[in-house]
Design a protein around this motif. Structure first.
Motif, PDB file in Angstrom:
ATOM      1  N   LYS A   3       0.830  -1.208   0.000  1.00  0.00           N
ATOM      2  CA  LYS A   3       0.000   0.000   0.000  1.00  0.00           C
ATOM      3  C   LYS A   3       0.864   1.257   0.000  1.00  0.00           C
ATOM      4  O   LYS A   3       0.575   2.239  -0.701  1.00  0.00           O
ATOM      5  CB  LYS A   3      -0.928  -0.010   1.226  1.00  0.00           C
ATOM      6  CG  LYS A   3      -1.957   1.121   1.240  1.00  0.00           C
ATOM      7  CD  LYS A   3      -2.862   1.011   2.449  1.00  0.00           C
ATOM      8  CE  LYS A   3      -3.878   2.136   2.489  1.00  0.00           C
ATOM      9  NZ  LYS A   3      -4.904   2.018   1.445  1.00  0.00           N
ATOM     10  N   TYR A   4       1.946   1.221   0.768  1.00  0.00           N
ATOM     11  CA  TYR A   4       2.845   2.377   0.846  1.00  0.00           C
ATOM     12  C   TYR A   4       3.502   2.647  -0.509  1.00  0.00           C
ATOM     13  O   TYR A   4       3.586   3.793  -0.963  1.00  0.00           O
ATOM     14  CB  TYR A   4       3.906   2.111   1.911  1.00  0.00           C
ATOM     15  CG  TYR A   4       4.785   3.311   2.212  1.00  0.00           C
ATOM     16  CD1 TYR A   4       4.411   4.238   3.182  1.00  0.00           C
ATOM     17  CD2 TYR A   4       5.993   3.506   1.544  1.00  0.00           C
ATOM     18  CE1 TYR A   4       5.212   5.342   3.470  1.00  0.00           C
ATOM     19  CE2 TYR A   4       6.797   4.597   1.823  1.00  0.00           C
ATOM     20  CZ  TYR A   4       6.399   5.512   2.785  1.00  0.00           C
ATOM     21  OH  TYR A   4       7.198   6.598   3.060  1.00  0.00           O
ATOM     22  N   ARG A   5       3.944   1.591  -1.155  1.00  0.00           N
ATOM     23  CA  ARG A   5       4.588   1.761  -2.467  1.00  0.00           C
ATOM     24  C   ARG A   5       3.614   2.345  -3.489  1.00  0.00           C
ATOM     25  O   ARG A   5       3.987   3.179  -4.314  1.00  0.00           O
ATOM     26  CB  ARG A   5       5.120   0.410  -2.952  1.00  0.00           C
ATOM     27  CG  ARG A   5       6.347  -0.075  -2.210  1.00  0.00           C
ATOM     28  CD  ARG A   5       6.764  -1.459  -2.674  1.00  0.00           C
ATOM     29  NE  ARG A   5       7.024  -1.491  -4.110  1.00  0.00           N
ATOM     30  CZ  ARG A   5       7.285  -2.598  -4.796  1.00  0.00           C
ATOM     31  NH1 ARG A   5       7.332  -3.766  -4.159  1.00  0.00           N
ATOM     32  NH2 ARG A   5       7.513  -2.548  -6.096  1.00  0.00           N
ATOM     33  N   ARG A   6       2.389   1.935  -3.404  1.00  0.00           N
ATOM     34  CA  ARG A   6       1.403   2.397  -4.382  1.00  0.00           C
ATOM     35  C   ARG A   6       0.934   3.822  -4.093  1.00  0.00           C
ATOM     36  O   ARG A   6       0.832   4.653  -5.004  1.00  0.00           O
ATOM     37  CB  ARG A   6       0.203   1.451  -4.394  1.00  0.00           C
ATOM     38  CG  ARG A   6      -0.832   1.801  -5.458  1.00  0.00           C
ATOM     39  CD  ARG A   6      -1.825   0.683  -5.630  1.00  0.00           C
ATOM     40  NE  ARG A   6      -2.758   0.951  -6.710  1.00  0.00           N
ATOM     41  CZ  ARG A   6      -3.590   0.054  -7.206  1.00  0.00           C
ATOM     42  NH1 ARG A   6      -3.610  -1.176  -6.716  1.00  0.00           N
ATOM     43  NH2 ARG A   6      -4.405   0.366  -8.185  1.00  0.00           N
ATOM     44  N   GLU A   7       0.660   4.126  -2.836  1.00  0.00           N
ATOM     45  CA  GLU A   7       0.042   5.408  -2.506  1.00  0.00           C
ATOM     46  C   GLU A   7       1.048   6.503  -2.158  1.00  0.00           C
ATOM     47  O   GLU A   7       0.773   7.681  -2.393  1.00  0.00           O
ATOM     48  CB  GLU A   7      -0.955   5.227  -1.354  1.00  0.00           C
ATOM     49  CG  GLU A   7      -2.112   4.302  -1.719  1.00  0.00           C
ATOM     50  CD  GLU A   7      -3.171   4.244  -0.635  1.00  0.00           C
ATOM     51  OE1 GLU A   7      -3.042   4.971   0.382  1.00  0.00           O
ATOM     52  OE2 GLU A   7      -4.126   3.454  -0.794  1.00  0.00           O
ATOM     53  N   VAL A   8       2.171   6.131  -1.591  1.00  0.00           N
ATOM     54  CA  VAL A   8       3.162   7.131  -1.191  1.00  0.00           C
ATOM     55  C   VAL A   8       4.284   7.230  -2.225  1.00  0.00           C
ATOM     56  O   VAL A   8       4.660   8.336  -2.639  1.00  0.00           O
ATOM     57  CB  VAL A   8       3.741   6.806   0.204  1.00  0.00           C
ATOM     58  CG1 VAL A   8       4.804   7.838   0.592  1.00  0.00           C
ATOM     59  CG2 VAL A   8       2.631   6.758   1.237  1.00  0.00           C
ATOM     60  N   MET A   9       4.781   6.090  -2.648  1.00  0.00           N
ATOM     61  CA  MET A   9       5.854   6.095  -3.637  1.00  0.00           C
ATOM     62  C   MET A   9       5.333   6.222  -5.067  1.00  0.00           C
ATOM     63  O   MET A   9       6.112   6.308  -6.016  1.00  0.00           O
ATOM     64  CB  MET A   9       6.687   4.805  -3.514  1.00  0.00           C
ATOM     65  CG  MET A   9       7.251   4.565  -2.121  1.00  0.00           C
ATOM     66  SD  MET A   9       8.318   5.902  -1.540  1.00  0.00           S
ATOM     67  CE  MET A   9       9.715   5.704  -2.639  1.00  0.00           C
ATOM     68  N   LYS A  10       4.000   6.220  -5.204  1.00  0.00           N
ATOM     69  CA  LYS A  10       3.332   6.429  -6.507  1.00  0.00           C
ATOM     70  C   LYS A  10       3.710   5.365  -7.538  1.00  0.00           C
ATOM     71  O   LYS A  10       3.828   5.650  -8.726  1.00  0.00           O
ATOM     72  CB  LYS A  10       3.654   7.826  -7.061  1.00  0.00           C
ATOM     73  CG  LYS A  10       3.277   8.965  -6.123  1.00  0.00           C
ATOM     74  CD  LYS A  10       1.806   8.938  -5.739  1.00  0.00           C
ATOM     75  CE  LYS A  10       1.449  10.086  -4.798  1.00  0.00           C
ATOM     76  NZ  LYS A  10       0.041  10.023  -4.343  1.00  0.00           N
ATOM     77  N   GLU A  11       3.889   4.118  -7.054  1.00  0.00           N
ATOM     78  CA  GLU A  11       4.120   3.007  -7.971  1.00  0.00           C
ATOM     79  C   GLU A  11       2.755   2.443  -8.373  1.00  0.00           C
ATOM     80  O   GLU A  11       2.225   1.540  -7.726  1.00  0.00           O
ATOM     81  CB  GLU A  11       4.992   1.940  -7.315  1.00  0.00           C
ATOM     82  CG  GLU A  11       6.381   2.443  -6.928  1.00  0.00           C
ATOM     83  CD  GLU A  11       7.225   1.372  -6.266  1.00  0.00           C
ATOM     84  OE1 GLU A  11       6.916   0.169  -6.448  1.00  0.00           O
ATOM     85  OE2 GLU A  11       8.190   1.729  -5.565  1.00  0.00           O
TER      86      GLU A  11
END
Length: 440
Positions: free
Chosen positions: A218-226
């Protein structure tokens, strides 16, 4: 967030659960005996076992319509002889894949028993026989990037996720060619390549790890914009774990943050020698999902097709970003808790009941009845798997044992194995470090 018409209710394989319990109003006890004819019921071990429910209310006697269970999927499809393949639950290729994976799990575990009794394996070895429908039904839907977190009964989870049989067998033999270089053993299968994040010897240990893996996605998708990071995590654990604090804490955290995780309860009705019904105030574990705001689903864990239908929806929810799902799979292990367990506590009638519902035989029957495979095709798979497992044993037996210098690797941050001092230097470089211990 309870299951709604847009999620599990939309799936015509899922219907509201109707309680099969009958309440004795005279003594306010729930009778749990003589339920062997009802495969959806929590059977437990003792036909004379009663569970007291001192605060039973009319509301508690009926299950919430927001929680769903899988009905008799195959029967409800009412397939006609002239039905098209589109009406079937699986295609021929899917059926063959499921069958091969389940047969691999069974054959591998049977071979483990032989090797254990021949002295090729040491320690406790917990086999998965009988529960194959759960591992296959869930894990074969995952991508390589998705993560699986297991328990001490982890061999088959690793196999379903793609870890080669020779690596798993070598790990059980304690050889350097194992997936953990021989340092993990039976209860600690791990593969970075296949995103198997470990088997865990203590119950409940893996659930926080799985929750962390889901948070990473979730962090990679929402924060790191992956944007392409839609990876999901599956946490497998047993009924005995569901009274532990980590379970509740992680359900709360996963629901709060809408993490892409599926909590899979492999309820084989026994926590070592303790009947699930004797150790849990409410044995219906799926109910704990809605209590934390996520769907709770109960499924027949002896039927890979039913498991697969639930798994497809749970995985899709996680990938969409709709949050976690708690799935309780009622299953059964055909052997004792471990190979050191004489398995004398369970009722023979109970064991025979579940043996008659062998998940591999059930899938085989479905495929024959719907012309998805011939007997020759399935026998060819059986032969292929037997050869694969035999080769895995030969490979493991011929592989070298770890060298002694490997013993302390991956234990301390210091790769030399003795830690790093306050000055930033390796402790072993301090002349006084070995003072008085030269003989060691």
């Amino acid at each position: 967030m309870a299951a709604s018409a847009s999620s599990f209710a939309a799936n015509n394989f899922l219907q509201p659960i109707n309680s099969t319990r009958s309440i004795d109003n005279n003594n306010n006890k729930t009778l749990l005996g003589n339920q062997l004819k009802d495969s959806s019921f929590f059977l437990g071990s003792a036909k004379k076992l009663y569970m007291k429910k001192p605060f039973s209310s009319q509301k508690s006697k009926s299950r919430s319509n927001d929680v769903f269970a899988v009905s008799e999927v195959v029967k409800n499809k009412k397939l006609n002889t002239d039905s098209s393949l589109s009406n079937l639950l699986i295609t021929k290729d899917e059926g063959l894949e499921l069958y091969e994976d389940m047969v691999l799990g069974r054959a591998f575990e049977d071979m483990c028993a032989q090797m254990y009794y021949r002295g090729k394996m040491f320690g406790f070895v917990h086999l998965y026989n009988g529960q194959e429908a759960v591992s296959t039904g869930f894990i074969k839907l995952l991508k390589k990037e998705d993560s699986v977190v297991s328990t001490y009964r982890d061999h088959v989870h690793a196999l379903s996720k793609g870890v080669p049989a020779r690596q798993v067998m070598s790990e059980l033999f304690g050889k350097t060619t194992g997936c953990c270089r021989g340092q993990g053993g039976s209860m600690h299968m791990f593969s970075k390549e296949h995103n198997v994040l470990g088997g865990f010897a203590f119950i409940g240990e893996g659930i926080p790890v799985a929750t962390g893996a889901a948070f990473t996605s979730k962090y990679r998708r929402e924060v790191m914009k992956e944007a392409d990071c839609d990876h999901v995590t599956m946490a497998f654990f047993g009924d005995g774990t569901c009274n532990n604090g980590q379970f509740f804490e992680c359900l709360n955290m996963a629901a709060l943050w809408k993490l892409p995780i599926i909590f899979v309860v492999e309820n084989n009705l026994w926590a070592i020698g303790m009947s699930h019904l004797r150790s849990t105030s409410d044995p219906e574990i799926w109910k704990k999902g809605p209590a934390f705001g996520m769907p709770g689903v109960h499924v027949d864990g002896m039927d890979v097709l039913k498991v697969r239908e639930v798994a497809k929806e749970a995985v899709a929810r996680a990938r969409r970003g709709d949050g976690p799902t708690l799935v309780e799979c009622e299953t059964y292990r055909f052997r004792g808790h471990s190979l050191a367990d004489p398995d004398e506590l369970r009722d023979p009638a109970e064991k025979n009941h579940y043996a008659a519902r062998d998940p591999i035989s059930a899938l085989k029957k479905y495929m024959f009845e719907n012309n998805l495979a011939s007997e020759a095709e399935l026998k060819a798979i059986d032969k292929k798997i037997d050869e694969l497992v035999e080769e895995a044993v030969e490979f493991a037996d011929e592989s070298p044992h770890p060298v002694r210098s490997q013993l302390l690797e991956n234990v301390f941050a210091d790769p030399k194995g003795f830690g790093i001092g306050p000055d930033g230097r390796y402790r072993c470089e301090d002349p006084k470090f070995t003072e008085g211990t030269a003989h060691v």
